[in-house]
Design an enzyme around this catalytic site. Structure first.
Site, PDB file in Angstrom:
ATOM      1  N   SER A 180      36.846  40.414  40.131  1.00 17.40           N
ATOM      2  CA  SER A 180      36.728  38.967  40.297  1.00 17.40           C
ATOM      3  C   SER A 180      38.094  38.337  40.619  1.00 17.40           C
ATOM      4  CB  SER A 180      36.101  38.367  39.032  1.00 17.40           C
ATOM      5  OG  SER A 180      35.775  37.034  39.229  1.00 17.40           O
ATOM      6  N   ASP A 255      25.004  39.306  41.611  1.00 17.10           N
ATOM      7  CA  ASP A 255      26.105  38.446  41.151  1.00 17.10           C
ATOM      8  C   ASP A 255      25.665  36.987  41.223  1.00 17.10           C
ATOM      9  OD1 ASP A 255      28.486  36.982  40.782  1.00 17.10           O
ATOM     10  OD2 ASP A 255      29.703  38.581  41.652  1.00 17.10           O
ATOM     11  N   HIS A 285      27.582  39.382  37.855  1.00 13.80           N
ATOM     12  CA  HIS A 285      29.029  39.187  37.990  1.00 13.80           C
ATOM     13  C   HIS A 285      29.812  39.934  36.909  1.00 13.80           C
ATOM     14  CE1 HIS A 285      32.602  37.391  39.572  1.00 13.80           C
ATOM     15  NE2 HIS A 285      32.969  37.030  38.354  1.00 13.80           N
TER      16      HIS A 285
HETATM   17  C1  LIG Z   1      30.297  35.719  33.177  1.00 14.66           C
HETATM   18  O1  LIG Z   1      31.610  35.268  32.933  1.00 14.66           O
HETATM   19  C2  LIG Z   1      31.826  33.919  33.268  1.00 14.66           C
HETATM   20  C3  LIG Z   1      33.268  33.610  33.027  1.00 14.66           C
HETATM   21  O2  LIG Z   1      34.059  34.458  33.786  1.00 14.66           O
HETATM   22  C4  LIG Z   1      30.954  33.032  32.408  1.00 14.66           C
HETATM   23  O3  LIG Z   1      31.150  31.690  32.810  1.00 14.66           O
HETATM   24  C5  LIG Z   1      29.522  33.429  32.606  1.00 14.66           C
HETATM   25  O4  LIG Z   1      28.720  32.696  31.723  1.00 14.66           O
HETATM   26  C6  LIG Z   1      29.316  34.903  32.363  1.00 14.66           C
HETATM   27  N1  LIG Z   1      27.964  35.243  32.731  1.00 14.66           N
HETATM   28  C7  LIG Z   1      27.222  36.036  32.006  1.00 14.66           C
HETATM   29  C8  LIG Z   1      25.836  36.297  32.513  1.00 14.66           C
HETATM   30  O5  LIG Z   1      27.626  36.543  30.977  1.00 14.66           O
END
Ligand SMILES: *[C@@H]1O[C@H](CO)[C@@H](O)[C@H](O)[C@H]1NC(C)=O
Ligand SMILES: *[C@@H]1O[C@H](CO)[C@@H](O)[C@H](O)[C@H]1NC(C)=O
Ligand SMILES: *[C@@H]1O[C@H](CO)[C@@H](O)[C@H](O)[C@H]1NC(C)=O
Length: 311
Positions: A180, A255, A285
């Site tokens: 990322s 993602d 992601h």
């Molecule tokens: C993934 O990480 C981001 C921060 O980098 C966060 O905002 C998001 O909620 C997270 N998504 C999941 C599905 O955990």
């Protein structure tokens, strides 16, 4: 009464004056507000782009390699040329497999700290027999300072210089791995160091074309303020400068944060003479790394493209 009426000139100038005052007020007020608003945004934007307090204890609670069964490591504080001190972990291969003359430098995403990514380092160290340097950007975890684009670029270069100077890793083949935001950090570092000859590969996972392009969807509170954006990370413009280093693209097709076409587009503009595209069909992601095939893709990339052990 001796009071004479105010001279017309006075009156006119007074009227003009108050008209000017009247006109000036809202102008002043709105520019004042704009300054305040953009000040908040400047600050907020930094919090949004570099959420280093997510999870809430991320600045104090940095898990240690020992908690994951890694015993051969060093906990480091590496000084930067501009006076910050970066927390880092240097992990040696556990010798479960033949060790290799490789050092992987890991650049993390924009939340959490390096401790949260130790399980990744462990798999890399065990499957590749490599050293791993995990570097915590300024403002994250136990590193000092406040993150911004220029600072993170200094941090990345500091980490690479550390590998180049340390006796144990000086002659190793270096692989830069970024997830990322870490992908943007990696791209920039590799572009600036490719002539040195010691970086032998780069691995990019779920990274983006540029921050500005992410703002409308990923940071909706800043949607109307993309023009105030002071963090650029223009990967789509930097990546094509890398020509001689093999690159692996790992794209999670589920993602939800960075739409996968960002990765497709990066792959398309990449001019490296060797580039490898691999997808994780159910990878989101944050969890692509847990998908089947993820580390196999890395392993074959390193064997075939970095070490040249083609079948
Ligand atoms: C993934 O990480 C981001 C921060 O980098 C966060 O905002 C998001 O909620 C997270 N998504 C999941 C599905 O955990
Ligand atoms: C490690 O790799 C580098 C770069 O290819 C090489 O110069 C060095 O001799 C190697 N060192 C060992 C111990 O194999
Ligand atoms: C990249 O991601 C951003 C943020 O969601 C999106 O607005 C943009 O359209 C994407 N670009 C491509 C080429 O997919």
């Amino acid at each position: 009464m001796a009071d004479s009426p105010s001279p017309p000139s006075w009156s006119i100038s007074s009227m003009a004056n108050s008209a000017i005052q009247f006109l000036r007020l809202p102008v002043l007020a709105s520019s004042g507000l704009a300054v305040i608003a953009s000040g908040i945004l400047y600050f907020k934007q930094n919090e949004l782009i570099y959420p280093r307090n997510v999870p809430v204890d991320a600045r104090t609670n940095v898990p240690k390699p020992r908690q994951f069964g890694i015993t051969d490591y060093e906990d480091l504080q590496i000084p930067t040329p501009d006076g910050e001190s970066l927390h880092a972990l240097f992990i040696r291969p556990s010798k479960k497999r033949p060790t290799r003359n490789i050092t992987v430098m890991m650049f993390h995403g924009n939340a959490g700290n390096i401790g949260h990514r130790i399980p990744i380092a462990k798999v890399l160290e065990e499957t590749l027999g490599c050293n791993v340097l995990m570097l915590e950007y300024r403002g994250y975890g136990l590193s000092t300072g406040v993150p911004d684009e220029n600072g993170l670029k200094i941090d990345a270069q500091t980490g690479l210089d550390y590998i180049r100077e340390r006796a144990e890793t000086r002659d190793s083949q270096i692989i830069i791995y970024g997830q990322s935001l870490g992908g943007a950090v990696a791209i920039n570092l590799v572009a600036n160091n490719q002539d040195h000859g010691d970086i032998r590969g780069m691995i990019l996972e779920n990274t983006f074309l540029s921050i500005r392009k992410l703002i409308p969807t990923v940071f909706p509170p800043a949607r109307y303020l993309a023009r105030f954006c002071h963090q650029y990370w223009i990967s789509e413009e930097i990546l094509p400068k890398i020509t001689d280093i093999p690159i692996l693209f790992l794209s999670g097709l589920k993602d939800e944060l960075v739409p996968p076409p960002n990765m497709t587009q990066l792959f398309a503009v990449c001019k490296a003479n060797r580039k490898v595209w691999r997808t994780l069909p159910n990878g989101g992601h944050n969890d692509s790394v847990a998908e089947p095939g993820y580390f196999e893709h890395i392993h074959s990339f390193v064997m075939e493209e970095v070490l040249g052990e083609r079948k």
